[in-house]
Design a protein around this motif. Structure first.
Motif, PDB file in Angstrom:
ATOM      1  N   HIS A 105       0.855  -1.195   0.000  1.00  0.00           N
ATOM      2  CA  HIS A 105       0.000   0.000   0.000  1.00  0.00           C
ATOM      3  C   HIS A 105       0.889   1.243   0.000  1.00  0.00           C
ATOM      4  CE1 HIS A 105      -0.318  -0.285   4.721  1.00  0.00           C
ATOM      5  NE2 HIS A 105       0.924  -0.347   4.313  1.00  0.00           N
ATOM      6  N   SER A 107       0.548   3.591   1.918  1.00  0.00           N
ATOM      7  CA  SER A 107       0.738   4.007   3.317  1.00  0.00           C
ATOM      8  C   SER A 107       2.174   3.757   3.772  1.00  0.00           C
ATOM      9  CB  SER A 107      -0.225   3.259   4.242  1.00  0.00           C
ATOM     10  OG  SER A 107      -1.559   3.436   3.830  1.00  0.00           O
ATOM     11  N   ARG A 129       0.240  -7.113  -4.388  1.00  0.00           N
ATOM     12  CA  ARG A 129      -0.366  -8.058  -3.428  1.00  0.00           C
ATOM     13  C   ARG A 129      -0.584  -9.410  -4.068  1.00  0.00           C
ATOM     14  NH1 ARG A 129      -5.109  -4.404  -0.466  1.00  0.00           N
ATOM     15  NH2 ARG A 129      -3.735  -2.620  -0.084  1.00  0.00           N
ATOM     16  N   GLN A 143      -2.301   2.851  -6.212  1.00  0.00           N
ATOM     17  CA  GLN A 143      -3.036   3.566  -5.162  1.00  0.00           C
ATOM     18  C   GLN A 143      -2.592   5.017  -5.087  1.00  0.00           C
ATOM     19  OE1 GLN A 143      -2.301   1.494  -1.413  1.00  0.00           O
ATOM     20  NE2 GLN A 143      -4.289   0.482  -1.548  1.00  0.00           N
ATOM     21  N   GLU A 145      -2.409   7.923  -1.977  1.00  0.00           N
ATOM     22  CA  GLU A 145      -2.524   8.190  -0.555  1.00  0.00           C
ATOM     23  C   GLU A 145      -2.552   9.704  -0.373  1.00  0.00           C
ATOM     24  OE1 GLU A 145      -2.017   5.378   1.333  1.00  0.00           O
ATOM     25  OE2 GLU A 145      -1.746   6.146   3.363  1.00  0.00           O
ATOM     26  N   PHE A 196      -3.796   2.048  11.113  1.00  0.00           N
ATOM     27  CA  PHE A 196      -3.113   3.353  11.154  1.00  0.00           C
ATOM     28  C   PHE A 196      -4.036   4.532  11.393  1.00  0.00           C
ATOM     29  CE2 PHE A 196      -4.124   2.334   6.775  1.00  0.00           C
ATOM     30  CZ  PHE A 196      -3.569   1.062   6.622  1.00  0.00           C
ATOM     31  N   PHE A 238      -5.993   9.248   3.717  1.00  0.00           N
ATOM     32  CA  PHE A 238      -6.884   8.386   2.935  1.00  0.00           C
ATOM     33  C   PHE A 238      -6.049   7.585   1.952  1.00  0.00           C
ATOM     34  CE2 PHE A 238      -6.642  12.102   0.082  1.00  0.00           C
ATOM     35  CZ  PHE A 238      -6.450  11.493  -1.153  1.00  0.00           C
ATOM     36  N   GLY A 239      -6.613   6.473   1.461  1.00  0.00           N
ATOM     37  CA  GLY A 239      -5.950   5.698   0.420  1.00  0.00           C
ATOM     38  C   GLY A 239      -7.001   5.182  -0.537  1.00  0.00           C
TER      39      GLY A 239
HETATM   40  N1  PHE Z   1      -3.689   1.563   3.176  1.00  0.00           N
HETATM   41  C1  PHE Z   1      -5.114   1.290   3.152  1.00  0.00           C
HETATM   42  C2  PHE Z   1      -5.351   0.133   2.143  1.00  0.00           C
HETATM   43  O1  PHE Z   1      -4.499  -0.164   1.354  1.00  0.00           O
HETATM   44  C3  PHE Z   1      -5.927   2.477   2.744  1.00  0.00           C
HETATM   45  C4  PHE Z   1      -5.880   3.606   3.759  1.00  0.00           C
HETATM   46  C5  PHE Z   1      -4.936   4.601   3.668  1.00  0.00           C
HETATM   47  C6  PHE Z   1      -6.794   3.664   4.797  1.00  0.00           C
HETATM   48  C7  PHE Z   1      -4.875   5.626   4.607  1.00  0.00           C
HETATM   49  C8  PHE Z   1      -6.768   4.670   5.726  1.00  0.00           C
HETATM   50  C9  PHE Z   1      -5.806   5.654   5.625  1.00  0.00           C
HETATM   51  O2  PHE Z   1      -6.395  -0.492   2.147  1.00  0.00           O
END
Ligand code: PHE
Length: 373
Positions: A105, A107, A129, A143, A145, A196, A238-239
């Motif tokens: 991700h 993140s 993944r 993705q 972020e 997170f 957010f993601g």
């Molecule tokens: N990293 C999470 C995912 O891949 C998405 C996410 C990012 C959620 C930041 C909350 C905050 O599903």
């Protein structure tokens, strides 16, 4: 890495038993579909940039060229993913060695960018993944972020606490984003869990008669900010998955198409044109092959799919468990139906039979299962 290809030999020690990244995945490193302005993923990324540039109170710094090889620490520890979380397993994540993964991700970049002092940023990148195979799942996807940090003086006069203030700002910003991309749609917020963020939410929109999950988000866990030297601040994050959104915005029926170099696909999209509807160039017939075998304790569907993808590449469209039973001796049998179909041409019987033969041989020898028919 700046879009430079990463060669397997440069990062994997020949003998490292930890590496579970197949050659087919290495060949995708550095392609950076999200940096092509005429590609649906690049068009979508730019449309999201536009939204934040024009409709949000402060400008975000944009990163879309960060290396997808990251440390286990960055991908998991720094964003508080528990030690026993499934996403850390070799069955779910690609490990290059015991301390390095292909990020699962975006993140994975949060903590480092916060430590570097960034307070508003968007990170777009390819993520990896291990998963099953169907029209919406591919082992590499993209993705974006977003992270936004607030200092106490920003919420001081609001009459609410920092967490509430950040959650309200987050929801308003993301509702605006959904409208910017989808027009006037019905939306709902669903409570969820991420390691997170707390609280954590998912945004869903009602689109083509279904509730569609658009993104995950929430108020950043205080420990992440603390570890980045921002004890008194509050943040949201957010993601979102670009393919998922691009598939509905552009009417793209199969996730493999994003990787196609066929001009009948690529020529249909151009810079700045969000939501052009993709016109399929005649759909070629699928061919189904069934395969059943007695599984063993270490069998996983992800391992099976990895082998099939390794042999058939983008010619495999779906792998579906169609039968599953356990006999009196306690042996469990699985039957999988493999759908082969090219996005670009008709396949010959000969070619499919050869693929299926290879799949059977390899599944038998690599997974140590016993074929039944
Ligand atoms: N990293 C999470 C995912 O891949 C998405 C996410 C990012 C959620 C930041 C909350 C905050 O599903």
């Amino acid at each position: 890495i700046g879009g430079v290809k990463i060669a397997k030999d440069d990062v994997v020690r020949e003998s490292d038993p930890t590496n579970n990244v197949p050659d087919g995945i290495f060949s995708k490193l550095g392609l950076q579909l999200h940096r092509r302005d005429n590609h649906p993923l690049g068009i979508l990324k730019n449309a999201i940039y536009d939204y934040f540039d024009t409709s949000y109170s402060t400008k975000f710094v944009k990163f879309d060229d960060l290396c997808p090889l990251v440390s286990v620490k960055a991908n998991f520890d720094d964003v508080l993913v528990p030690a026993d979380h499934v996403s850390r397993s070799y069955n779910d994540t690609y490990y290059v060695d015991a301390n390095t993964v292909l990020r699962c991700h975006t993140s994975a970049h949060q903590a480092e960018l916060l430590r570097d002092g960034h307070t508003h940023f968007l990170v777009t990148g390819d993520v990896y993944r291990r998963d099953s195979i169907d029209a919406t799942h591919y082992p590499v996807f993209h993705q974006m972020e977003g992270v936004r940090v607030f200092s106490p003086d920003e919420w001081a006069s609001s009459g609410t606490d920092g967490t509430t203030y950040a959650a309200n700002d987050l929801k308003k910003a993301l509702e605006g984003l959904a409208q910017h991309l989808f027009g006037a749609v019905e939306m709902r917020w669903v409570d969820t869990y991420f390691p997170f963020t707390n609280p954590s939410f998912e945004l869903e929109i009602y689109f083509q008669e279904k509730w569609l999950e658009v993104l995950g988000c929430g108020v950043t866990e205080q420990d992440i900010l603390k570890q980045s030297g921002r004890k008194v601040d509050v943040a949201w994050a957010f993601g979102l998955g670009l393919e998922r959104l691009a598939m509905v915005l552009f009417d793209i029926p199969d996730i493999r198409l994003f990787w196609s170099n066929d001009p009948r696909f690529t020529s249909q999209f151009s810079e700045g044109q969000l939501g052009t509807k993709f016109k399929p160039f005649s759909k070629f017939p699928p061919c189904y092959k069934d395969m059943s075998f007695w599984i063993n304790d270490s069998f996983t569907e992800n391992n099976l799919c990895e082998i099939i993808r390794g042999i058939a590449g983008d010619l495999v469209e779906e792998v579906l468990l169609i039968d599953n039973f356990t006999n009196k001796k306690g042996m469990t049998s699985h039957c999988y139906r493999i759908a082969y179909r090219s996005m670009e041409r008709s396949l010959t019987d000969e070619e499919i039979n050869k693929l299926q033969w290879d799949v059977r041989e390899t599944v038998q020898s690599k997974l140590n299962v016993v074929l039944r028919q």
